[in-house]
Structures are given as C-alpha cells and as structure tokens.
Design an enzyme around this catalytic site. Structure first.
Site, PDB file in Angstrom:
ATOM      1  N   LYS A 160       0.655  -1.307   0.029  1.00 38.65           N
ATOM      2  CA  LYS A 160       0.199  -0.047   0.020  1.00 38.65           C
ATOM      3  C   LYS A 160       0.776   1.234   0.017  1.00 38.65           C
ATOM      4  CE  LYS A 160      -4.440  -1.971   1.367  1.00 38.65           C
ATOM      5  NZ  LYS A 160      -5.679  -1.958   2.185  1.00 38.65           N
TER       6      LYS A 160
ATOM      7  N   ARG B 264      -3.628 -10.606   4.054  1.00 38.84           N
ATOM      8  CA  ARG B 264      -3.854 -10.760   2.504  1.00 38.84           C
ATOM      9  C   ARG B 264      -2.629 -10.208   2.038  1.00 38.84           C
ATOM     10  NH1 ARG B 264      -6.345  -7.263  -1.018  1.00 38.84           N
ATOM     11  NH2 ARG B 264      -7.756  -8.114  -2.503  1.00 38.84           N
TER      12      ARG B 264
END
Length: 335
Positions: free
Chosen positions: A275, A310
């Site tokens: 991210k 994840r």
C-alpha cells in the site's frame, strides 16, 4: 445492535501481547498477554491487570476455523486481481496462472476479485465483474479455499455457485443491502471490512474523532447487522481496512494497537500489502518494491495475534512466517 460488548463505562481494553509466558492466551492462538491497555476517548491509555469477564472471554476464546483453516497459526491469503486497473498489478497476469503460482508459494486461501477498490476507482458492472472472476474461482476451488472479493450480491451469488467458500466485502455490508441475505443463505464465512466512503472519494480528507476506537465501534455495528441478518457469529471475520478512508497517521495508529480488535471475538484479517503509505515511509515509489515494508508490518501484526494476512507476495511472507515460527519454537523448548 452490538453483539460482543467490549466497553465498560466507555472503556475499551487492548491486550498487550507477549511472545511467551503470558497469563492468558490471546484468541486461542500463538501469543499471550498479562496486561491490558484501558482506552477511553480523550484520556491517555492506562495499563491495567484485569478487565470485565465478558471482555476476557472475548479476548481469550479460541477462534473457530474459517473455510476449514484453523486460526491457531497465521494464515496467508494470496491476492488474485482479475482486473486491468489494480493499483499494484492490474492486468499484468493471467488470473488462473497467478492463482496456481500463489498456491505453490504457500497460500492457505486465495482472494479473487474483479473490481479494483484502489482510491479513485470506479464501479464495475455486475456482468463484467462476474466474467472476470468466475473462471478463476471455478478452476481453483478444488485446490484451496477461495474467497470472492466483491461488494455485490449478484456477483457473490454467482461466485459461491462456482465454488467460492467465503465472501470478502470491503464495504462491510454498506454497499449492497442484499449481500447479507446471500451470505446468510449460503452459511459460509464473510469478512467485513471497515471503510470510510467509497473508492471514488474515500481518500478525500478522511477524519475521525479517535480512529482506533471509531473503527472498533463501526466493526462492532457491522457484526451486529450481520448477525441480525442471520449470519452466524462464528462465520464472521473482521478487517480494520488499512488505507480505506484513512491517512498515513490513521493507518499507523490502527497498526500500533491492532490487538484491540480481538475484543470483537472474531478472527482478524489484515490487508496492508504494497500500500501507498508503505512506499511513502519506506521510500519505495513502485508497489512491487514495497515487499520488505509489507513483510515488516505483517510480522508486527503476527506478534499481536492477527490471524489472516492478505498479501500479493506469498513466497516472501511464507518464508518470514517460517522463521518467526522457528524462533518462537526454540524459545519454548530451549533447544
């Protein structure tokens, strides 16, 4: 409706994890705790040695298996983006080939999605989203558990018919009012994520009174709505939604105290892989260069008892988890 009360005179209790020797097991997993932080809005944290009985039951009870996977060790969820526009790897691979590679690398479960939820992403029509994901779900369902990453009831229904074993809704049932009924009818697990706003606008100046506690309350409300819709509590996974309507400061605040969310009584899924804030802090402009930072955050979360991770880069994370497991085992046996 809140089904797992965690407040006592507006107090929240965060277990302070320790690798070994703690007084209580944390969520029936691999770590433990002796002390807790008592958190209240507008007040500094206070370290305490006890909490109400209901809180302790929620914090210590073993979590049920999800899609047949026990929650007594960290699990890796491999990301399969069947999209042309994912922020990290959209359109760069064949979904079935990527899924097969992630299984070889050690994925315990796959998360297959056909609609990007990156900041600024637009909604994808149901037919197009379904067409993107159903072949990969059908191909992989007999090999490992498959989660379908969707906000939409029709897509979820088709995916479950194709063999998906879990629904992962990044809206936490805020997007499609029909999705809770689809999940309830299936009897299968669901992951409810927290997000503030929609992908189109979620990063436009997100604000909270206290992000850690606000997300806790929002997840508790989502759990209550799911149970009211007929979904069993032991079929619910929660996700604090790192990067979904949150600034870098918000993300870091949640990650520092993520063990608080064990008080909701559900397994916790964490999605930080590649991210943007990892690149901003770590100096990695390209998503593929953010693997070391992602692994660092994953291992920090494992130390706080977080069960499902994840990730895009399964092989690197599997290796890191093996090393942590070996260190912990040596610490217990002294060999």
């Amino acid at each position: 409706m809140r089904t797992t009360p965690m407040t006592d005179d507006r107090a929240y209790y965060r277990p302070i994890p320790q690798a070994e020797g703690g007084r209580w097991p944390l969520a029936g997993g691999w770590t433990s705790f002796t002390l807790l932080e008592r958190l209240e809005r507008g007040k500094p944290p206070q370290v305490v040695a006890e909490a109400p009985d209901a809180v302790m039951r929620a914090l210590t009870s073993p979590r049920p298996a999800i899609t047949g996977l026990t929650m007594d060790r960290p699990r890796l969820m491999g990301i399969v983006n069947a999209t042309p526009d994912s922020f990290s790897d959209g359109g760069s691979y064949d979904a079935i080939a990527q899924a097969q590679a992630l299984i070889r690398d050690g994925a315990d479960i796959l998360d297959i999605g056909g609609e990007s939820t990156r900041p600024g992403a637009s909604e994808v029509p149901v037919a197009e989203e379904s067409a993107r994901i159903l072949p990969a779900i059908a191909a992989m369902a007999g090999h490992v558990p498959v989660s379908v990453d969707t906000r939409k009831a029709p897509v979820a229904r088709a995916a479950l018919q194709a063999g998906a074993a879990m629904v992962n809704d990044v809206s936490g049932f805020d997007f499609d009012a029909d999705l809770p009924g689809v999940v309830a009818q299936s009897g299968l697990p669901v992951c409810l994520m927290h997000a503030q706003g929609l992908p189109q606008d979620m990063q436009d100046d997100p604000r909270y009174d206290d992000v850690v506690l606000d997300v806790y309350d929002a997840l508790q409300d989502r759990i209550g709505r799911a149970v009211a819709a007929g979904i069993r509590a032991d079929r619910i996974v929660i996700d604090p939604g790192i990067g979904f309507g949150k600034t870098q400061a918000h993300n870091l605040a949640i990650l520092r105290r993520i063990s608080l969310y064990h008080g909701l009584g559900c397994p916790i899924l964490l999605g930080v892989s590649r991210k943007r804030f990892i690149g901003q802090i770590g100096g990695a402009d390209t998503p593929r260069d953010r693997v070391p930072g992602t692994l660092a955050l994953t291992l920090a979360a494992v130390a706080q008892g977080i069960q499902i991770h994840r990730v895009h880069d399964v092989a690197e994370h599997a290796q890191g988890l093996r090393l942590i497991a070996a260190l912990n085992e040596n610490g217990r046996t002294g060999t």
